[in-house]
Design a protein around this motif. Structure first.
Motif, mmCIF file in Angstrom:
data_model
loop_
_atom_site.group_PDB
_atom_site.id
_atom_site.type_symbol
_atom_site.label_atom_id
_atom_site.label_comp_id
_atom_site.label_asym_id
_atom_site.label_seq_id
_atom_site.Cartn_x
_atom_site.Cartn_y
_atom_site.Cartn_z
ATOM 1 N N ASN A 41 0.861 -1.278 -0.011
ATOM 2 C CA ASN A 41 -0.082 -0.063 -0.134
ATOM 3 C C ASN A 41 1.001 1.308 -0.092
ATOM 4 O O ASN A 41 0.437 2.397 -0.483
ATOM 5 C CB ASN A 41 -0.846 0.151 1.307
ATOM 6 N N TYR A 42 2.125 1.378 0.519
ATOM 7 C CA TYR A 42 2.833 2.296 0.598
ATOM 8 C C TYR A 42 3.367 2.638 -0.761
ATOM 9 O O TYR A 42 3.679 3.928 -1.169
ATOM 10 C CB TYR A 42 3.983 2.063 1.539
ATOM 11 N N TYR A 43 3.617 1.740 -1.569
ATOM 12 C CA TYR A 43 4.055 2.051 -3.131
ATOM 13 C C TYR A 43 3.067 2.652 -3.777
ATOM 14 O O TYR A 43 3.190 3.612 -4.503
ATOM 15 C CB TYR A 43 4.544 0.703 -3.494
ATOM 16 N N GLY A 44 1.711 2.025 -3.489
ATOM 17 C CA GLY A 44 0.795 2.709 -4.376
ATOM 18 C C GLY A 44 0.647 4.096 -3.848
ATOM 19 O O GLY A 44 0.194 5.354 -4.516
ATOM 20 N N SER A 45 0.540 4.452 -2.458
ATOM 21 C CA SER A 45 0.296 5.799 -1.934
ATOM 22 C C SER A 45 1.419 6.837 -2.353
ATOM 23 O O SER A 45 1.281 7.951 -2.591
ATOM 24 C CB SER A 45 0.373 5.773 -0.280
ATOM 25 N N GLU A 182 10.115 4.972 -9.707
ATOM 26 C CA GLU A 182 10.649 4.581 -8.432
ATOM 27 C C GLU A 182 10.411 3.376 -7.611
ATOM 28 O O GLU A 182 11.260 2.662 -6.739
ATOM 29 C CB GLU A 182 10.182 5.695 -7.359
ATOM 30 N N THR A 183 9.153 2.610 -7.800
ATOM 31 C CA THR A 183 8.634 1.417 -7.316
ATOM 32 C C THR A 183 9.569 0.293 -7.741
ATOM 33 O O THR A 183 9.824 -0.119 -8.984
ATOM 34 C CB THR A 183 7.338 1.183 -7.903
ATOM 35 N N ALA A 184 10.370 -0.100 -6.762
ATOM 36 C CA ALA A 184 11.220 -1.297 -6.625
ATOM 37 C C ALA A 184 11.246 -1.940 -5.349
ATOM 38 O O ALA A 184 10.980 -1.215 -4.327
ATOM 39 C CB ALA A 184 12.894 -1.005 -7.315
ATOM 40 N N PRO A 185 11.719 -3.123 -5.238
ATOM 41 C CA PRO A 185 11.841 -3.711 -3.940
ATOM 42 C C PRO A 185 12.536 -2.889 -2.888
ATOM 43 O O PRO A 185 11.969 -2.978 -1.595
ATOM 44 C CB PRO A 185 12.142 -5.177 -4.149
ATOM 45 N N GLN A 186 13.704 -2.560 -3.297
ATOM 46 C CA GLN A 186 14.574 -1.710 -2.259
ATOM 47 C C GLN A 186 13.983 -0.477 -2.063
ATOM 48 O O GLN A 186 14.801 0.201 -1.093
ATOM 49 C CB GLN A 186 16.007 -1.844 -2.620
ATOM 50 N N PHE A 187 12.921 0.031 -2.584
ATOM 51 C CA PHE A 187 12.616 1.495 -2.492
ATOM 52 C C PHE A 187 12.012 1.667 -1.136
ATOM 53 O O PHE A 187 11.133 0.609 -0.798
ATOM 54 C CB PHE A 187 11.593 1.970 -3.736
ATOM 55 N N ARG A 188 12.479 2.643 -0.275
ATOM 56 C CA ARG A 188 11.839 2.993 1.003
ATOM 57 C C ARG A 188 10.602 3.542 0.953
ATOM 58 O O ARG A 188 10.527 4.889 1.177
ATOM 59 C CB ARG A 188 12.871 3.685 1.859
ATOM 60 N N ALA A 189 9.372 2.924 0.470
ATOM 61 C CA ALA A 189 8.093 3.833 0.360
ATOM 62 C C ALA A 189 7.603 4.195 1.550
ATOM 63 O O ALA A 189 7.002 5.569 1.402
ATOM 64 C CB ALA A 189 7.213 2.799 -0.546
ATOM 65 N N ARG A 190 7.632 3.438 2.730
ATOM 66 C CA ARG A 190 7.158 3.867 3.861
ATOM 67 C C ARG A 190 7.871 5.143 4.302
ATOM 68 O O ARG A 190 7.012 6.107 4.754
ATOM 69 C CB ARG A 190 7.246 2.785 4.974
ATOM 70 N N GLU A 194 5.358 8.416 4.777
ATOM 71 C CA GLU A 194 5.409 9.050 6.031
ATOM 72 C C GLU A 194 5.847 10.377 6.130
ATOM 73 O O GLU A 194 5.284 11.385 6.813
ATOM 74 C CB GLU A 194 5.837 8.213 7.113
ATOM 75 N N GLY A 195 6.916 10.630 5.362
ATOM 76 C CA GLY A 195 7.653 12.096 5.378
ATOM 77 C C GLY A 195 6.687 13.255 4.854
ATOM 78 O O GLY A 195 6.621 14.166 5.021
ATOM 79 N N SER A 196 6.222 12.734 3.567
ATOM 80 C CA SER A 196 5.135 13.260 2.828
ATOM 81 C C SER A 196 3.891 13.711 3.617
ATOM 82 O O SER A 196 3.477 14.696 3.486
ATOM 83 C CB SER A 196 4.782 12.578 1.366
ATOM 84 N N VAL A 197 3.567 12.638 4.274
ATOM 85 C CA VAL A 197 2.192 13.220 5.167
ATOM 86 C C VAL A 197 2.581 14.186 6.255
ATOM 87 O O VAL A 197 1.856 15.132 6.477
ATOM 88 C CB VAL A 197 1.628 11.690 5.709
ATOM 89 N N ARG A 198 3.736 13.973 6.605
ATOM 90 C CA ARG A 198 4.259 15.091 7.584
ATOM 91 C C ARG A 198 4.124 16.235 7.294
ATOM 92 O O ARG A 198 3.810 17.382 7.697
ATOM 93 C CB ARG A 198 5.291 14.590 8.446
#
Length: 487
Positions: A41-45, A182-190, A194-198
C-alpha cells in the motif's frame, strides 16, 4: 475545461497511480510482499501522492494568480479618460468583469455564438439590452472600451484556462510516471510516504496560521492607508459619525463603540444570570435523566442561525416591546428597532455559551471540596454559594468574557433589531448601531475603495479585532489558570 472536471481527472489519475504502484511493487517482488521494504500500500500511496500533490498545488497557485494577472493586464490596457471623475479603476474593472460574465452567460444559453462574442461587430447598445433582458447585472450602458476590455478579459481567461489544464495534466502524468519508476523492492516507500504526510500536516497547520496573519496584515495595511487620508486624532477624538460620499465626512468611532458596548451589556445582563443559574441547576440539582435531556435542548439555541434571531427580534420582540413601551404604553419607545430589542435577543442567543461553559467548569470542581463542606455541616445551597462557585469563579469569568467577545462581534441581530442610527444616548429604547453593522454598510455597493468612506471599514475592523482579541486572551488566561489549579 471546467475546474471540477480537471480535479476529477487528476483524482482518477491518482487512484490509477495507486493501483498501478501497488501492483508494480508486488510484481517486482514476484508476488511475495516479504521481499519488499514496505507494505504494497505504501508503494501505491507514493505514486498517488506524487500524482496528486504537485498537480493540485500548481492548480491552486494558478487559480489564485490568474485573476490577479489578467486584471492587471486589462487595467493597463484601458484607454486614458475611461475612468469617470469620482470613480476609480477598480469600479471600471468591476464593470468589465460583469460584462464579461454576461457575455459568457449569453454564450452558455445559446443567445450568442462564441465567435460573435469575440468579434468586433458586437454593438454595445444591443449587448446592454440583451444582458438586461437576460437578467444579467449591468450598472450602466456598456461602452465600446468596456466591451473591448471585456472581450480581452474573456480571451485571456480562456487562454489561461487551457494553459492551466495542459500544465496540471502534464504534471500529474509526470508525477505518475516518476512514482512508477521509483517502485522497486528496495525503495523505502514507507519512509517517503510518512515524510510526505508529515509535510502535508505541517502545511495544513501553517495555512491556518498564514491565513490569520494575512487577515491581520490586510486590516493593518488598509487601516494605515485610511489614517493617511483621515487623521487618527479625528477618528478616535470625534463624537460624531456622519460619512458623506461628497466629502467633509465625520468618522468618529465613539458612537459605534458605545452602541456595541451598550447592546453587549444588555445581552450579558440577560445571558449571564439565566445561563449561570441553568448551569448550577444542571450540575448540582438535576438528575441524570433531566440533565441528559435539558442540556442538549439548551445548547440547540447555539445552533440557530443568527439571521433567524434577527428576524425574531424584528418581527416578534420589537413589536412586543412597542406594545409595552411604545405610544400605546409608556411612550418611551419610538420604533421596534432599538438597543433593548437587539440586546434581549442577543442575550437569548448567548445563554448556551454561558451555561454550557459554566456547567463544565462547575463539574470540574473536585468532589472532595463538596464532601468536605457537607461534612462540616453546611447545607447544599451553602456549599454551592461558599465553596463551589468561588472555586469555579475564574472559569466562569472566562466563560462570560468569551460570551462578551461573541456579543461584540455579532452583526445580523444588530442590523435587523437595533437600527442604523449612530448616536450617543443612554436611552435603551433608542435605535443605535454597532461597529460590525457599519462595516457591512460601508462595504456594501460599488463604493470607491480608495475613499475614506470605504477604508474606514478596515479601521473599524482593526479596532474591533483588538478589542475582541484582548477579551479572548484575557478569558483564556483566566481559564488556563483555573485548569492548572484543579487538574
Amino acid at each position: 475545461m471546467p475546474v471540477i472536471w480537471l480535479v476529477l481527472i487528476v483524482l482518477a489519475l491518482g487512484a490509477g497511480g495507486y493501483v498501478l504502484g501497488r501492483s508494480r511493487a508486488l510484481g517486482s517482488a514476484g508476488g511475495d510482499s516479504r521481499k519488499l521494504h514496505s507494505l504494497p500500500n505504501y508503494y501505491g500511496s507514493n505514486v498517488a501522492i506524487k500524482t496528486l500533490v504537485p498537480s493540485f498545488l500548481v492548480l491552486a497557485i494558478w487559480l489564485i494568480a490568474q485573476p490577479i494577472f489578467v486584471s492587471s493586464q486589462i487595467s493597463g490596457q484601458l484607454p486614458d479618460g475611461i475612468v469617470p471623475e469620482g470613480s476609480s479603476v477598480g469600479l471600471v474593472m468591476a464593470e468589465v468583469r460583469r460584462t464579461a460574465d454576461g457575455i459568457g452567460a449569453l454564450v452558455a444559453n445559446g443567445t450568442m455564438s462564441a465567435d460573435m462574442a469575440a468579434s468586433a461587430q458586437v454593438d454595445p447598445v444591443d449587448l446592454t439590452a440583451r444582458l438586461q433582458e437576460a437578467g444579467q447585472v449591468v450598472t450602466s450602458a456598456i461602452t465600446q472600451p468596456i466591451l473591448q476590455a471585456a472581450q480581452s478579459y474573456r480571451a485571456m481567461n480562456a487562454t489561461g484556462g487551457m494553459a492551466m489544464t495542459a500544465l496540471v495534466l502534464l504534471i500529474a502524468l509526470g508525477g505518475l510516471v516518476y512514482g512508477l519508476r521509483e517502485t522497486a523492492p528496495q525503495f523505502r516507500a514507507r519512509n517517503v510516504v510518512e515524510g510526505s504526510v508529515r509535510v502535508l500536516l505541517i502545511a495544513a497547520a501553517s495555512l491556518a496560521i498564514l491565513t490569520t496573519i494575512g487577515i491581520v496584515l490586510s486590516l493593518l495595511f488598509n487601516t494605515v492607508e485610511f489614517f493617511r487620508i483621515y487623521p487618527a486624532s479625528d477618528f478616535f477624538g470625534s463624537l460624531t459619525w456622519s460619512p458623506s460620499f461628497q466629502g467633509n465626512s465625520q468618522l468618529g468611532i465613539w458612537p459605534l463603540l458605545w452602541g456595541t458596548l451598550y447592546i453587549s451589556i444588555i445581552a450579558l445582563t440577560v445571558a449571564v444570570p439565566i445561563g449561570l443559574f441553568a448551569a448550577i441547576y444542571l450540575s448540582e440539582y438535576a438528575s441524570k435523566a433531566v440533565r441528559s435531556t435539558a442540556k442538549p435542548l439548551l445548547e440547540i439555541l447555539a445552533g440557530i442561525p443568527t439571521i433567524v434571531y434577527g428576524l425574531f427580534a424584528l418581527l416578534t420582540v420589537g413589536p412586543m416591546l412597542m406594545r409595552v413601551f411604545g405610544d400605546e404604553g409608556i411612550g418611551w419607545m419610538q420604533s421596534g428597532t432599538a438597543v433593548m430589542t437587539a440586546g434581549l435577543v442577543m442575550g437569548i442567543m448567548l445563554i448556551p455559551f454561558v451555561s454550557s461553559l459554566s456547567d463544565d467548569i462547575i463539574n470540574a470542581v473536585p468532589q472532595a471540596m463538596r464532601d468536605g463542606s457537607l461534612g462540616l455541616g453546611a447545607t447544599k445551597s451553602e456549599t454551592i454559594r461558599q465553596v463551589v462557585l468561588p472555586a469555579a469563579l475564574p472559569g466562569i469569568v472566562g466563560a462570560i468574557l468569551l460570551a462578551a467577545s461573541r456579543a461584540i462581534g455579532e452583526t445580523m441581530i444588530v442590523v435587523l433589531g437595533a437600527g442604523a442610527a449612530a448616536r450617543l444616548s443612554m436611552n435603551p429604547f433608542d435605535a443605535m448601531t454597532t461597529v460590525t453593522a457599519k462595516i457591512v454598510s460601508q462595504l456594501t455597493g460599488d463604493s470607491d475603495f480608495a475613499s475614506p468612506e470605504a477604508l474606514v471599514a478596515f479601521a473599524l475592523g482593526m479596532t474591533l479585532f483588538v478589542i475582541t482579541l484582548g477579551l479572548n486572551v484575557f478569558a483564556l488566561y483566566i481559564v488556563r489558570k483555573y485548569r492548572e489549579q484543579y487538574e
